[in-house]
Design an enzyme around this catalytic site. Structure first.
Site, PDB file in Angstrom:
ATOM      1  N   ASN A  26       0.871  -1.187  -0.069  1.00  0.00           N
ATOM      2  CA  ASN A  26      -0.018   0.058   0.042  1.00  0.00           C
ATOM      3  C   ASN A  26       0.968   1.123   0.096  1.00  0.00           C
ATOM      4  O   ASN A  26       1.482   1.680   1.292  1.00  0.00           O
ATOM      5  CB  ASN A  26      -1.055   0.021   1.384  1.00  0.00           C
ATOM      6  CG  ASN A  26      -1.846   1.450   1.325  1.00  0.00           C
ATOM      7  OD1 ASN A  26      -1.765   2.100   0.391  1.00  0.00           O
ATOM      8  ND2 ASN A  26      -2.335   1.556   2.647  1.00  0.00           N
ATOM      9  N   LYS A  60       0.398   4.324  -0.446  1.00  0.00           N
ATOM     10  CA  LYS A  60      -0.423   5.428   0.328  1.00  0.00           C
ATOM     11  C   LYS A  60      -0.210   6.631  -0.762  1.00  0.00           C
ATOM     12  O   LYS A  60       0.085   6.455  -2.023  1.00  0.00           O
ATOM     13  CB  LYS A  60      -0.156   5.564   1.443  1.00  0.00           C
ATOM     14  CG  LYS A  60      -0.300   4.416   2.513  1.00  0.00           C
ATOM     15  CD  LYS A  60      -0.284   4.484   3.831  1.00  0.00           C
ATOM     16  CE  LYS A  60      -0.342   3.094   4.508  1.00  0.00           C
ATOM     17  NZ  LYS A  60      -0.238   3.538   6.229  1.00  0.00           N
ATOM     18  N   HIS A 104      -9.431   1.074   4.725  1.00  0.00           N
ATOM     19  CA  HIS A 104      -8.210   1.072   5.572  1.00  0.00           C
ATOM     20  C   HIS A 104      -8.677   2.085   6.713  1.00  0.00           C
ATOM     21  O   HIS A 104      -9.356   3.127   6.349  1.00  0.00           O
ATOM     22  CB  HIS A 104      -7.169   1.610   4.421  1.00  0.00           C
ATOM     23  CG  HIS A 104      -5.989   1.707   5.008  1.00  0.00           C
ATOM     24  ND1 HIS A 104      -5.476   2.695   6.029  1.00  0.00           N
ATOM     25  CD2 HIS A 104      -4.836   1.098   4.810  1.00  0.00           C
ATOM     26  CE1 HIS A 104      -4.203   2.470   6.279  1.00  0.00           C
ATOM     27  NE2 HIS A 104      -3.732   1.334   5.560  1.00  0.00           N
ATOM     28  N   GLU A 135      -6.912   4.714   7.802  1.00  0.00           N
ATOM     29  CA  GLU A 135      -6.720   5.963   7.283  1.00  0.00           C
ATOM     30  C   GLU A 135      -8.252   6.909   6.636  1.00  0.00           C
ATOM     31  O   GLU A 135      -8.378   7.928   6.778  1.00  0.00           O
ATOM     32  CB  GLU A 135      -5.534   6.382   6.393  1.00  0.00           C
ATOM     33  CG  GLU A 135      -4.153   6.123   7.158  1.00  0.00           C
ATOM     34  CD  GLU A 135      -3.078   5.669   6.633  1.00  0.00           C
ATOM     35  OE1 GLU A 135      -2.932   5.471   5.270  1.00  0.00           O
ATOM     36  OE2 GLU A 135      -2.133   5.151   7.188  1.00  0.00           O
ATOM     37  N   GLU A 188      -5.283  -4.948  10.624  1.00  0.00           N
ATOM     38  CA  GLU A 188      -4.442  -3.942  10.815  1.00  0.00           C
ATOM     39  C   GLU A 188      -4.595  -3.065  11.920  1.00  0.00           C
ATOM     40  O   GLU A 188      -5.394  -2.237  12.060  1.00  0.00           O
ATOM     41  CB  GLU A 188      -4.351  -2.967   9.731  1.00  0.00           C
ATOM     42  CG  GLU A 188      -3.973  -3.497   8.355  1.00  0.00           C
ATOM     43  CD  GLU A 188      -3.445  -2.616   7.409  1.00  0.00           C
ATOM     44  OE1 GLU A 188      -2.519  -2.642   6.947  1.00  0.00           O
ATOM     45  OE2 GLU A 188      -3.901  -1.564   6.991  1.00  0.00           O
ATOM     46  N   GLY A 246       2.446   2.448  10.683  1.00  0.00           N
ATOM     47  CA  GLY A 246       3.094   3.716  10.554  1.00  0.00           C
ATOM     48  C   GLY A 246       3.803   3.916  11.857  1.00  0.00           C
ATOM     49  O   GLY A 246       4.340   5.023  11.843  1.00  0.00           O
ATOM     50  N   SER A 295       3.544  -1.983  10.314  1.00  0.00           N
ATOM     51  CA  SER A 295       4.906  -1.978  10.689  1.00  0.00           C
ATOM     52  C   SER A 295       5.456  -3.226  10.555  1.00  0.00           C
ATOM     53  O   SER A 295       6.525  -3.696  11.010  1.00  0.00           O
ATOM     54  CB  SER A 295       4.961  -1.403  12.090  1.00  0.00           C
ATOM     55  OG  SER A 295       4.603  -0.166  12.451  1.00  0.00           O
TER      56      SER A 295
HETATM   57  P1  PGA Z   1       2.819   0.544   7.701  1.00  0.00           P
HETATM   58  O1  PGA Z   1       1.213   0.347   6.956  1.00  0.00           O
HETATM   59  O2  PGA Z   1       3.450  -0.820   7.121  1.00  0.00           O
HETATM   60  O3  PGA Z   1       3.449   1.532   7.390  1.00  0.00           O
HETATM   61  O4  PGA Z   1       2.490   0.440   9.189  1.00  0.00           O
HETATM   62  C1  PGA Z   1       0.358  -0.477   6.941  1.00  0.00           C
HETATM   63  C2  PGA Z   1      -0.921  -0.039   6.255  1.00  0.00           C
HETATM   64  O5  PGA Z   1      -1.316   1.000   6.596  1.00  0.00           O
HETATM   65  O6  PGA Z   1      -1.369  -0.715   5.393  1.00  0.00           O
END
Ligand code: PGA
Length: 247
Positions: free
Chosen positions: A10, A12, A94, A96, A166, A172, A210
Site C-alpha cells: 500500500n 499510500k 483502510h 486512514e 491492521e 506507521g 509496521s
Molecule cells: P505500515 O502501514 O506498514 O507503514 O505500518 C500499513 C498499512 O497502513 O497498510
C-alpha cells in the site's frame, strides 16, 4: 511445505512518476517467488505501474474506489475504470479512510458493491484503535467492522474477499503487534467467520502494521497469517523484496 501468501504493498500518497521509475530500477521479486504480490499506487500511477506488473508478475491494486457506478461525481474514481486499467484488487476500509474521511460501514458496503459489480477483489481492512483495545472493545469493534460483509454473503464476494487485520496503533508507528496478539486476533476473526457462515471457507487474513524485513518471517510463520499489507516498507525496493522472500 512452504506457504503461498498474499503480500500487498500500500504505497499510500507517496511516489511521483520519477520515484516510481527509481523504485522499479531497484525492485525485483525474489527468484521463484511463490506469493501473490499486489502493488497499490496512487491512481495517476496505475497505468505505469501496470506496465511493470506484467514484466515482474505482480497484480495491480487500488487504494480506494467510489461508492458510485459512474456519472457526475467530480474527483471520484469508479471501480469500473479501475478495472479497465488493469486493477484486480481494491483496498476498502483502510483505517486512514475510516479516520480521515469518515468512511463507515454504510459507505464501505457501497464500495464493496461497486467492486463486485466490476469483478474486482476486495482487501477489506479492519482493526482496533489503542483506546478500543485498552477498553476491552477489541472484539466488539472487529465484529462491527466485519458486519458490513454480511449483506454480500450470498453474492460473489466470498471468493473475492481478503481480510487485512491492521491494528490502528501499529500502522506507521514502528510498533508491531506481538506474535501472540496477531495470532489471537486472527483466530478470533476465523472463529467469527466460522460461526457466522458455517461451512464456508474463511477468507485469507493478512496482517498489516509496521511489517518490515526483520519481523516478516516470524509473522508469516503464524499459521493464521496468510500474508501482509505493507505500507512504509513497501516504498523501499530492497526491503519489500526481502519481505517477499518469506517462506
Ligand atoms: P505500515 O502501514 O506498514 O507503514 O505500518 C500499513 C498499512 O497502513 O497498510
Amino acid at each position: 511445505m512452504s506457504k503461498k501468501g498474499i503480500i500487498a504493498a500500500n504505497w499510500k500518497m507517496n511516489f511521483t512518476l520519477g520515484e516510481v521509475q527509481n523504485f522499479f530500477e531497484k525492485f525485483s521479486p525474489p527468484h521463484l517467488c511463490q506469493h501473490h504480490i499486489i502493488i497499490a499506487p496512487q491512481f495517476p500511477l496505475l497505468t505505469i505501474v501496470q506496465s511493470y506488473a506484467q514484466k515482474l508478475h505482480f497484480f495491480l491494486g487500488a487504494q480506494n474506489c467510489s461508492t458510485e457506478k459512474k456519472g457526475a461525481f467530480t474527483g471520484e474514481t469508479s471501480a469500473e475504470v479501475l478495472s479497465s486499467v488493469g486493477v484486480q484488487f481494491v483496498i476498502v476500509g483502510h483505517s486512514e479512510r475510516r479516520q480521515y474521511f469518515a468512511e463507515e460501514e454504510d459507505i464501505l458496503s457501497k464500495k464493496i458493491q461497486q467492486c463486485l459489480a466490476a469483478n474486482l477483489s476486495v482487501i477489506f481492512c479492519i482493526g482496533e484503535t489503542l483506546h478500543e483495545r485498552q477498553n476491552g472493545k477489541l472484539e466488539i469493534t472487529l465484529k462491527r467492522q466485519l458486519s458490513c460483509l454480511q449483506e454480500f454473503h450470498d453474492k460473489k464476494l466470498w471468493e473475492k474477499l481478503i481480510i487485512a487485520y491492521e491494528p490502528v496503533w501499529a500502522i506507521g508507528t514502528g510498533k508491531v503487534a506481538t506474535l501472540q496478539e496477531v495470532q489471537e486476533v486472527h483466530q478470533f476473526i476465523q472463529a467469527t467467520f466460522q460461526s457466522s457462515y458455517p461451512g464456508e471457507k474463511t477468507p485469507p487474513i493478512l496482517y498489516g502494521g509496521s511489517v518490515n524485513p526483520q519481523n516478516a518471517q516470524e509473522l508469516f510463520n503464524l499459521p493464521s497469517v496468510s500474508g501482509f499489507l505493507v505500507g512504509g516498507a513497501s516504498l523501499k525496493p530492497l526491503d519489500f523484496g526481502t519481505i517477499l522472500a518469506v517462506q
